[in-house]
Enzyme design. Structure first.
Site, PDB file in Angstrom:
ATOM      1  N   HIS A 156      84.579  86.365  35.268  1.00 23.71           N
ATOM      2  CA  HIS A 156      84.425  86.815  33.874  1.00 23.71           C
ATOM      3  C   HIS A 156      83.148  86.251  33.248  1.00 23.71           C
ATOM      4  CE1 HIS A 156      88.613  88.224  34.043  1.00 23.71           C
ATOM      5  NE2 HIS A 156      88.875  87.062  34.633  1.00 23.71           N
ATOM      6  N   SER A 277      53.809  89.814  30.041  1.00 24.51           N
ATOM      7  CA  SER A 277      53.926  90.639  28.850  1.00 24.51           C
ATOM      8  C   SER A 277      52.537  90.939  28.303  1.00 24.51           C
ATOM      9  CB  SER A 277      54.753  89.901  27.785  1.00 24.51           C
ATOM     10  OG  SER A 277      54.590  90.501  26.511  1.00 24.51           O
ATOM     11  N   LYS A 283      55.587  84.896  28.886  1.00 28.37           N
ATOM     12  CA  LYS A 283      56.614  85.641  29.620  1.00 28.37           C
ATOM     13  C   LYS A 283      56.330  85.726  31.119  1.00 28.37           C
ATOM     14  CE  LYS A 283      59.630  87.695  28.278  1.00 28.37           C
ATOM     15  NZ  LYS A 283      59.581  89.058  27.720  1.00 28.37           N
ATOM     16  N   GLU A 290      64.621  94.245  38.001  1.00 26.98           N
ATOM     17  CA  GLU A 290      65.008  95.206  36.977  1.00 26.98           C
ATOM     18  C   GLU A 290      64.813  96.646  37.457  1.00 26.98           C
ATOM     19  OE1 GLU A 290      63.969  92.336  33.142  1.00 26.98           O
ATOM     20  OE2 GLU A 290      62.660  94.013  33.633  1.00 26.98           O
TER      21      GLU A 290
END
Length: 493
Positions: A156, A277, A283, A290
């Site tokens: 969970h 970025s 970043k 992804e």
């Protein structure tokens, strides 16, 4: 280039119809399979006397030359052709005239297309299997390095029990090994020759379908001509297996994305497999993971496309089935591309072991071991569970952990506790003593790695083979003496 079916029609085909009907833009990738299938067909026609043996030899020789010229770039595929089959046959006829026109004897474009896509997907399935094996090997290497790296296991998305990073990622190796089995299983059902089915009803010519099957490395022939030309189950099966691969890669990617975040900081990706970025200089984005996660949707969509196209088609062949190729080719290409990027990303990933260990020290993930300690003292598990739950609540109230809670507090809840409890709840012991088969102990993880490595090695040593003997192969070689078949058989044992 003239259409193969033009004789029935009095008008020229409308440009719009031709463009809409054309499949050369995506079926041209099957040129090698189309040519090899035609060589096998012509060889059989000559051997059975359906056409003159000398003409069959001319056809096979010229087709071999066409194949070599396409591969070398000397001959360019005409994108104005209706499909790859039309282009190859048209080129052959331009070179051999009437002799070239004999190639299509006892063959329909329906069973020709069915043959080409089976041959193509057999090759693609093998390539995907090879790439999945490589990824499993990378996982095993990374697991070997981290079979004692303690981290929190989750249910969970809540910290649950201590495990090792090696144990965690070997779960993905287990998934991928099942994927290999599914691909091999799908291969077995596409490894059946449809050529000889004709348009739908076979032919009156005395074909030797078994000979063609042997020449092309198929394990058998289709047993119903209507099914032979209309079956695309193997496309759906392959797309399904590919979809499950993407499910597993997507789940793995999701975890890597989380682990890279400052909230977890369990791993760091190599700069070569990250991006930045355009506005935020701090970043470091896990774009490969992804993209893999995102591209899973493409493959699922390809599977849905195939199912939707097939669900309402009456027997036998219908033009709808032209839609099979773009979908299954996209699925294959996407999976191969994802694995190609994913494997080196994983291989170069740095595991931040201290951060994992520190996270495992929080969240009372050794509570089950505390309860098991009481069970070892003779207390029924449900009573031990209740007592440990009270201890956790006490720790939360006092801002302590099970490791820092004084023994007097333990004994205040259950008199069976003694100093041994601190050894029992030590994270290393919680993990390393779980020696059950399939568990997280270093010994168990080592065994999992050994099994996985043996599996991918065994599969590599026993690649899917053609189902005939060396003697039969030699007989076929002597019969045809065509260079393309020597290439097909050269590595087969």
């Amino acid at each position: 280039m003239a259409q193969l079916w033009k004789g029935r029609f009095k008008k020229e085909l409308a440009r719009e119809t031709n463009d809409f009907n054309s499949s050369i833009s995506f079926d041209s990738r099957m040129y090698e399979e189309d040519i090899k299938g035609s060589i096998a067909h012509a060889t059989m026609l000559g051997a059975t006397g359906i056409i003159d043996k000398s003409e069959a030899d001319k056809i096979t020789t010229e087709l071999t030359d066409i194949l070599d010229e396409i591969k070398s770039g000397e001959l360019e595929i005409d994108n104005e052709a209706e499909d790859i089959h039309t282009f190859i046959e048209g080129e052959l006829t331009a070179r051999l005239g009437q002799t070239g026109k004999r190639l299509h004897t006892a063959r329909s474009r329906n069973d020709q297309v069915a043959l080409d896509i089976r041959m193509t997907l057999k090759k693609e399935a093998q390539e995907v299997i090879s790439k999945v094996k490589e990824l499993v090997g990378v996982i095993c290497d990374k697991a070997e390095e981290n079979k004692e790296t303690i981290m929190p296991g989750y249910t969970h998305l809540q910290r649950a029990q201590p495990i090792t990073f090696g144990h965690h990622i070997m779960a993905y190796a287990a998934m991928l090994l099942r994927d290999i089995e599914r691909l091999e299983d799908a291969y077995s059902r596409m490894n059946v020759l449809p050529l000889g089915s004709g348009a739908i009803a076979g032919t009156t010519y005395p074909l030797d379908r078994q000979m063609v099957a042997e020449l092309l490395g198929f394990g058998g022939v289709t047993q119903n001509s209507l099914d032979g030309v209309s079956d695309r189950d193997f496309c759906v099966e392959l797309a399904s297996a590919l979809s499950l691969i993407m499910v597993h890669l997507s789940r793995f990617s999701e975890e890597i994305i989380m682990w890279c975040s400052w909230e977890f900081k369990f791993v760091e990706l190599d700069d070569a497999f990250s991006t930045g970025s355009s506005i935020m200089p701090q970043k470091k984005n896990p774009d490969i993971a992804e993209l893999v996660r995102g591209k899973s949707g493409r493959v699922f969509g390809d599977l849905t496309t195939l199912l939707t196209v097939l669900k309402g088609i009456p027997l036998a062949y219908n033009k709808d089935m032209q839609e099979d190729k773009e979908a299954i080719f996209d699925a294959v290409d996407t999976v191969k591309m994802c694995i190609t990027a994913f494997a080196p990303m994983l291989k170069t990933m740095t595991v931040l072991k201290d951060n994992m260990r520190n996270a495992a020290a929080k969240g009372f993930i050794n509570a089950t071991d505390c309860a098991d300690y009481l069970v070892g003292k003779g207390l029924p598990f449900r009573d031990a569970y209740k007592a440990t739950g009270e201890l956790v609540a006490l720790c939360i109230d006092k801002g302590l952990t099970l490791e820092t809670l004084p023994l007097s507090e333990y004994q205040g809840i259950c008199a069976l506790f003694d100093e041994g409890v601190y050894e029992a709840i030590k994270l290393e012991n919680c993990v390393f003593n779980r020696k059950v088969e399939g568990g997280p102990s270093p010994e168990s993880v080592t065994k999992q790695i050994e099994i996985a490595r043996a599996k991918i090695k065994s599969d590599s040593d026993n690649e899917i083979q053609y189902e005939f003997t060396e003697t039969e192969i030699e007989e076929i070689r002597h019969l045809i003496a065509v260079p393309v078949f020597k290439e097909i058989f050269k590595d087969k044992k």
